[in-house]
Design a protein around this motif. Structure first.
Motif, PDB file in Angstrom:
ATOM      1  N   GLY A   1      -8.178  -1.769  -4.785  1.00 39.70           N
ATOM      2  CA  GLY A   1      -6.470  -1.816  -4.798  1.00 39.70           C
ATOM      3  C   GLY A   1      -5.956  -3.894  -3.709  1.00 39.70           C
ATOM      4  N   GLU A   2      -7.056  -4.378  -4.237  1.00 41.61           N
ATOM      5  CA  GLU A   2      -6.728  -5.496  -3.308  1.00 41.61           C
ATOM      6  C   GLU A   2      -6.550  -6.335  -4.593  1.00 41.61           C
TER       7      GLU A   2
ATOM      8  N   HIS B   1       0.539  -1.072  -0.458  1.00 37.75           N
ATOM      9  CA  HIS B   1       0.136   0.065   0.032  1.00 37.75           C
ATOM     10  C   HIS B   1       0.621   1.270   0.157  1.00 37.75           C
ATOM     11  N   THR B   2       1.303   2.151  -0.807  1.00 41.35           N
ATOM     12  CA  THR B   2       1.985   2.504  -1.489  1.00 41.35           C
ATOM     13  C   THR B   2       0.772   4.079  -2.154  1.00 41.35           C
ATOM     14  N   LYS B   3       1.762   4.653  -1.821  1.00 40.89           N
ATOM     15  CA  LYS B   3       1.127   6.291  -1.884  1.00 40.89           C
ATOM     16  C   LYS B   3       1.131   6.234  -3.745  1.00 40.89           C
ATOM     17  N   GLU B   4       1.664   5.567  -4.670  1.00 43.55           N
ATOM     18  CA  GLU B   4       1.716   5.499  -5.419  1.00 43.55           C
ATOM     19  C   GLU B   4       0.250   4.545  -6.198  1.00 43.55           C
ATOM     20  N   ARG B   5       0.945   3.369  -5.430  1.00 38.39           N
ATOM     21  CA  ARG B   5      -0.691   2.566  -6.053  1.00 38.39           C
ATOM     22  C   ARG B   5      -1.977   2.911  -5.290  1.00 38.39           C
TER      23      ARG B   5
END
Length: 72
Positions: free
Chosen positions: A48-49, A6-10
């Motif tokens: 985002g899963e 779980h990144t900022k980009e994602r």
């Protein structure tokens, strides 16, 4: 130390997926029908899963009328 997916980009990427669908005035059900997949798959990629393979990203971009670079 465990790495988070779980990144900022994602978060930016999945946010753009949902925004593009809404701008295209399509529901998740309509996207699923047009792509031949399930509504739950569309939901999971927008949350985002699930990760989106390049082929599917290309199909989504065409459906939404966006360039691939919009999502990246």
């Amino acid at each position: 130390m465990k790495k988070s997916i779980h990144t900022k980009e994602r978060a930016t990427f999945v946010g753009r997926l949902k925004k593009a669908r809404i701008e295209a005035r399509l529901t998740q059900d309509q996207v699923a029908e047009k792509l031949g997949c399930s509504q739950s798959w569309v939901s999971k990629i927008e949350l985002g899963e699930l990760r989106v393979e390049a082929i599917w990203l290309n199909r989504l971009a065409k459906l939404y009328g966006k360039s691939l670079s919009y999502f990246l």
